[in-house]
Design a protein around this motif. Structure first.
Motif, PDB file in Angstrom:
ATOM      1  N   PRO A 140      -4.742  -6.798  -3.696  1.00 37.32           N
ATOM      2  CA  PRO A 140      -3.918  -6.025  -4.636  1.00 37.32           C
ATOM      3  C   PRO A 140      -3.283  -4.794  -4.010  1.00 37.32           C
ATOM      4  O   PRO A 140      -2.159  -4.428  -4.362  1.00 37.32           O
ATOM      5  CB  PRO A 140      -4.905  -5.643  -5.739  1.00 37.32           C
ATOM      6  CG  PRO A 140      -6.260  -5.736  -5.106  1.00 37.32           C
ATOM      7  CD  PRO A 140      -6.152  -6.860  -4.121  1.00 37.32           C
ATOM      8  N   VAL A 141      -3.972  -4.145  -3.075  1.00 40.41           N
ATOM      9  CA  VAL A 141      -3.407  -2.946  -2.468  1.00 40.41           C
ATOM     10  C   VAL A 141      -2.166  -3.290  -1.662  1.00 40.41           C
ATOM     11  O   VAL A 141      -1.104  -2.660  -1.814  1.00 40.41           O
ATOM     12  CB  VAL A 141      -4.454  -2.241  -1.584  1.00 40.41           C
ATOM     13  CG1 VAL A 141      -3.820  -1.102  -0.804  1.00 40.41           C
ATOM     14  CG2 VAL A 141      -5.608  -1.725  -2.440  1.00 40.41           C
ATOM     15  N   ARG A 142      -2.265  -4.293  -0.823  1.00 36.60           N
ATOM     16  CA  ARG A 142      -1.105  -4.677  -0.001  1.00 36.60           C
ATOM     17  C   ARG A 142       0.032  -5.199  -0.870  1.00 36.60           C
ATOM     18  O   ARG A 142       1.206  -4.884  -0.655  1.00 36.60           O
ATOM     19  CB  ARG A 142      -1.524  -5.724   1.023  1.00 36.60           C
ATOM     20  CG  ARG A 142      -0.433  -6.027   2.056  1.00 36.60           C
ATOM     21  CD  ARG A 142      -0.952  -6.960   3.120  1.00 36.60           C
ATOM     22  NE  ARG A 142       0.150  -7.470   3.952  1.00 36.60           N
ATOM     23  CZ  ARG A 142       0.139  -8.644   4.553  1.00 36.60           C
ATOM     24  NH1 ARG A 142      -0.930  -9.430   4.435  1.00 36.60           N
ATOM     25  NH2 ARG A 142       1.151  -9.033   5.281  1.00 36.60           N
ATOM     26  N   HIS A 143      -0.320  -6.018  -1.862  1.00 38.13           N
ATOM     27  CA  HIS A 143       0.689  -6.576  -2.769  1.00 38.13           C
ATOM     28  C   HIS A 143       1.467  -5.450  -3.455  1.00 38.13           C
ATOM     29  O   HIS A 143       2.697  -5.424  -3.438  1.00 38.13           O
ATOM     30  CB  HIS A 143       0.016  -7.464  -3.810  1.00 38.13           C
ATOM     31  CG  HIS A 143       0.952  -8.076  -4.811  1.00 38.13           C
ATOM     32  ND1 HIS A 143       1.364  -9.386  -4.734  1.00 38.13           N
ATOM     33  CD2 HIS A 143       1.563  -7.569  -5.915  1.00 38.13           C
ATOM     34  CE1 HIS A 143       2.187  -9.651  -5.739  1.00 38.13           C
ATOM     35  NE2 HIS A 143       2.314  -8.560  -6.470  1.00 38.13           N
ATOM     36  N   LEU A 144       0.749  -4.501  -4.040  1.00 39.27           N
ATOM     37  CA  LEU A 144       1.408  -3.430  -4.788  1.00 39.27           C
ATOM     38  C   LEU A 144       2.099  -2.436  -3.862  1.00 39.27           C
ATOM     39  O   LEU A 144       3.105  -1.827  -4.253  1.00 39.27           O
ATOM     40  CB  LEU A 144       0.397  -2.725  -5.690  1.00 39.27           C
ATOM     41  CG  LEU A 144      -0.139  -3.598  -6.837  1.00 39.27           C
ATOM     42  CD1 LEU A 144      -1.261  -2.877  -7.582  1.00 39.27           C
ATOM     43  CD2 LEU A 144       0.966  -4.000  -7.793  1.00 39.27           C
ATOM     44  N   ASP A 145       1.596  -2.282  -2.645  1.00 41.80           N
ATOM     45  CA  ASP A 145       2.302  -1.435  -1.683  1.00 41.80           C
ATOM     46  C   ASP A 145       3.696  -1.997  -1.405  1.00 41.80           C
ATOM     47  O   ASP A 145       4.678  -1.252  -1.305  1.00 41.80           O
ATOM     48  CB  ASP A 145       1.520  -1.341  -0.373  1.00 41.80           C
ATOM     49  CG  ASP A 145       0.356  -0.362  -0.447  1.00 41.80           C
ATOM     50  OD1 ASP A 145       0.274   0.393  -1.440  1.00 41.80           O
ATOM     51  OD2 ASP A 145      -0.475  -0.359   0.482  1.00 41.80           O
TER      52      ASP A 145
END
Length: 403
Positions: A188-193
């Motif tokens: 989720p962190v990479r996706h939302l970044d």
């Protein structure tokens, strides 16, 4: 440019003559019984309401107007996406024609404001986006359209996807999409970044599909809210679907509604049946959360549902919420019209109570629908085909036919 609509009943009120100038309502005066002059529109005592705003539709996967095809998709977003990927190119007519015909049918039934997804991945690349963009340009005088650069297959599962999305944002897409940061991409962190990074770079809004269950959906939502706050993106973020955000506990439900209101995060629903745990519509409205409605797919490879008619989907919203009182059913009509418009434009009128009926006052945009019905509730129940559609102060459809 001016237009007079004679003998119309705004939101079911007394017969009124409505004068439109330069794309906005300029005057409201009691109906004087004068026969319509040349260039006037004969309201014939029909209801006058704002035109529909479909803020969650996948124009690029439509099969409207094509022979019925039995549903073949397996459960789950990835499996359904693969089924769509295996079939969309072999439809009976080219995708540009399918999208244009579907969009035309939506306008003819009363929709003049649209936010459409356009799937972008390593399989279709920008082909589906370009079909939606072509339809937007074709109907530029009949409706307004926002296009979402949408990673239906996720952002991280296939190399090259973020670059294609960035290419679309540079070619006319005005919203950056995301989908299930935990469940689909599992990062989720990479996706939302990536989602918020591209949105910030191109100064566009964000619209994230969220099918995730319960606690997982709340976790993803909290990450989205955190980025919205940190980047100052109040009024520029929409959560679509988000079916189970209300399923955890009452404290979490109250907190999310409060944070959505504080950060001006909007929601878009397709009025799903039999999905427990949705955030309550009436409480979202009372908190001032912008909430819109859409048809989702249009008889496509994901589902046989959808028929281009937002009045049908308004009925579905009322039905799936269990609404019976006129005020609540009319509120569903307000959500499908003005509610969706506020998702597209945070500066426009928004609903703050179930009794609000904006959109047909002096100064409002002339995005209007005349439809037969005794009351707004009866119009939702009966869904008459006797409709006249007005966009930017000009008649664009009548009797379910484009003008």
């Amino acid at each position: 440019m001016s237009l007079t609509i004679r003998n119309a009943r705004p939101w079911g009120s007394a017969p009124t003559d409505v004068v439109v100038r330069d794309g906005r309502i300029a005057e409201l005066r009691p109906y004087d019984g004068t026969s319509p002059a040349a260039g006037d529109v004969d309201g014939r005592g029909r209801l006058l309401v704002p035109s529909f705003s479909d803020v969650h539709v996948h124009l690029d996967s439509t099969r409207i107007g094509l022979p019925f095809r039995p549903h073949t998709g397996a459960p789950g977003v990835w499996a359904m996406m693969l089924n769509d990927r295996a079939n969309w190119r072999t439809a009976e007519v080219p995708i540009t024609e399918r999208v244009r015909n579907t969009f035309g049918a939506m306008i003819a039934r009363g929709t003049t404001r649209v936010r459409s997804y356009a799937q972008i991945d390593v399989d279709c690349r920008l082909e589906r986006f370009e079909a939606v963009l072509a339809a937007k340009e074709y109907f530029a005088d009949s409706a307004q359209v926002e296009i979402i650069a949408f990673p239906q297959a996720g952002l991280l599962r296939e190399d090259g996807t973020p670059g294609l999305l960035e290419e679309a944002l540079g070619s006319g897409a005005t919203v950056m999409g995301g989908i299930d940061p935990c469940l689909l991409d599992r990062d989720p962190v990479r996706h939302l970044d990536i989602v918020f990074g591209l949105a910030e770079k191109y100064q566009v809004a964000v619209d994230i599909h969220l099918h995730e269950p319960g606690e997982l959906a709340v976790f993803s939502t909290d990450l989205i809210l955190e980025r919205t706050r940190a980047l100052g993106m109040q009024g520029k973020v929409t959560l679509s679907h988000a079916y189970q955000l209300g399923s955890v506990n009452e404290t979490t439900t109250r907190r999310l509604i409060q944070e959505f209101a504080e950060l001006d995060v909007a929601m878009a629903s397709v009025a799903p049946p039999s999905v427990p745990g949705q955030l309550p519509l009436t409480e979202l409205t009372a908190a001032g959360v912008r909430f819109g409605l859409g048809e989702d797919g249009q008889r496509d490879y994901w589902s046989p549902y959808g028929n281009c008619d937002m009045l049908d989907r308004t009925w579905q919203l009322a039905f799936t919420n269990g609404f019976r009182k006129d005020e609540l059913i009319e509120h569903c009509l307000a959500v499908a019209t003005v509610g969706g418009a506020s998702v597209l434009d945070p500066a426009s009128a928004r609903l703050t109570s179930v009794g609000d009926r904006p959109g047909v006052a002096v100064g409002d945009p002339a995005e209007l629908l005349l439809v037969a019905g005794e009351t707004p509730t009866s119009a939702v129940m009966d869904r008459s085909t006797d409709r006249t559609v007005i966009h930017a102060g000009r008649v664009v459809a009548d009797g379910l036919e484009l003008v």
